[in-house]
Design a protein around this motif. Sequence first.
Motif, mmCIF file in Angstrom:
data_model
loop_
_atom_site.group_PDB
_atom_site.id
_atom_site.type_symbol
_atom_site.label_atom_id
_atom_site.label_comp_id
_atom_site.label_asym_id
_atom_site.label_seq_id
_atom_site.Cartn_x
_atom_site.Cartn_y
_atom_site.Cartn_z
ATOM 1 N N ALA A 88 -20.005 21.567 -30.465
ATOM 2 C CA ALA A 88 -20.460 22.747 -29.733
ATOM 3 C C ALA A 88 -20.553 23.968 -30.639
ATOM 4 O O ALA A 88 -19.611 24.275 -31.378
ATOM 5 N N PHE A 95 -24.592 28.159 -27.830
ATOM 6 C CA PHE A 95 -23.850 27.236 -26.971
ATOM 7 C C PHE A 95 -24.589 26.989 -25.660
ATOM 8 O O PHE A 95 -24.661 25.865 -25.179
ATOM 9 N N GLU A 99 -25.461 23.316 -24.559
ATOM 10 C CA GLU A 99 -24.843 22.725 -23.368
ATOM 11 C C GLU A 99 -25.907 22.285 -22.361
ATOM 12 O O GLU A 99 -25.776 21.244 -21.715
ATOM 13 N N GLN A 102 -27.199 18.760 -23.004
ATOM 14 C CA GLN A 102 -26.289 17.617 -22.970
ATOM 15 C C GLN A 102 -26.411 16.839 -21.658
ATOM 16 O O GLN A 102 -26.772 17.386 -20.626
ATOM 17 N N PHE A 106 -20.253 20.830 -19.913
ATOM 18 C CA PHE A 106 -19.189 21.373 -20.752
ATOM 19 C C PHE A 106 -18.925 22.818 -20.381
ATOM 20 O O PHE A 106 -19.857 23.616 -20.246
ATOM 21 N N ARG A 108 -16.939 26.528 -21.170
ATOM 22 C CA ARG A 108 -16.478 27.355 -22.289
ATOM 23 C C ARG A 108 -15.717 28.539 -21.707
ATOM 24 O O ARG A 108 -16.216 29.233 -20.808
ATOM 25 N N VAL A 113 -14.027 25.127 -25.804
ATOM 26 C CA VAL A 113 -14.981 24.280 -25.090
ATOM 27 C C VAL A 113 -14.277 23.015 -24.626
ATOM 28 O O VAL A 113 -13.485 22.422 -25.368
ATOM 29 N N ARG A 115 -15.058 19.475 -21.745
ATOM 30 C CA ARG A 115 -15.981 18.915 -20.771
ATOM 31 C C ARG A 115 -15.466 19.224 -19.368
ATOM 32 O O ARG A 115 -14.279 19.456 -19.154
ATOM 33 N N ARG A 151 -24.174 25.137 -12.998
ATOM 34 C CA ARG A 151 -23.552 25.900 -14.075
ATOM 35 C C ARG A 151 -23.531 27.380 -13.727
ATOM 36 O O ARG A 151 -24.541 27.953 -13.327
#
Length: 269
Positions: A88, A95, A99, A102, A106, A108, A113, A115, A151
Amino acid sequence: MQDGARWYELRYDAATDSLLVRLATVPPETPVRQRTLEGGLLVVHAREDGQPVAWEVRQASRAGPLLSQILASLREISGALDALVAEAPRDFAAFLAWEAAQDGAFERLRGEVRRKAGGDDAHARLIVNLFAALDQRWQRADQRLHLSSLRVVSPKAEAVLYPPVVVRRTRAGAEPDKGEIEPVLVAEVVPEDADQAALAPRLEAYEAIPALRRILLLTLGRPRVVWRVRDAAGRWQEGKAEGRAAQVALDELGLVLPLDAVYAGPAPA
């Protein structure tokens, strides 16, 4: 999460009391259709964000051991995700781009960081109950309710978080990208003996999001909800409710949340 060509993602459908498990991507030429597989399980081929996907539908999932079985399967394929943490980027903008690309999620927080954290059957049941209780009382057209996959970015705190339940503001004619949502409410599940000092960085990151109105903390093990709510002057105030007979007025959503619905079912052992 992805393992080869197989996908694993949980989505609860409150209308049918079913758990939907996204099993795999589907070739682009696959038509949108439904079919029954052996054992009576229904697989729905549909399009999600323009991409064909397959969902397996399992009925009455909240009452049985299905959540435990699926969580166990998720844990089996999640080991490889830990190795990605070392890759990361340290820069926050880099980032966010990394992310988003992916297969796994993940978080932060304060530069560290990790998962996205999982949970056991009791943890999953509480999240599903909360989602169902909110969804059954939902009347807002300008907000959308999400379960476990959205997110939340706190730019000021340079944090990325994946709360189990999120309510976000919607805008007519536009869908925000992954990093531009406006969360109105986030909910987390915490142990009964949760370390308040350990929770502080997460709460601070949430409180730094201008659009956010409320943070719900559901206690695992007994019917108790603590919340942080932003008042009209922009200050954060704390409140709590305890016992299955208690109710929480969520003015920002225009509904009242009864704890007996959230904590329905047997108490965890």
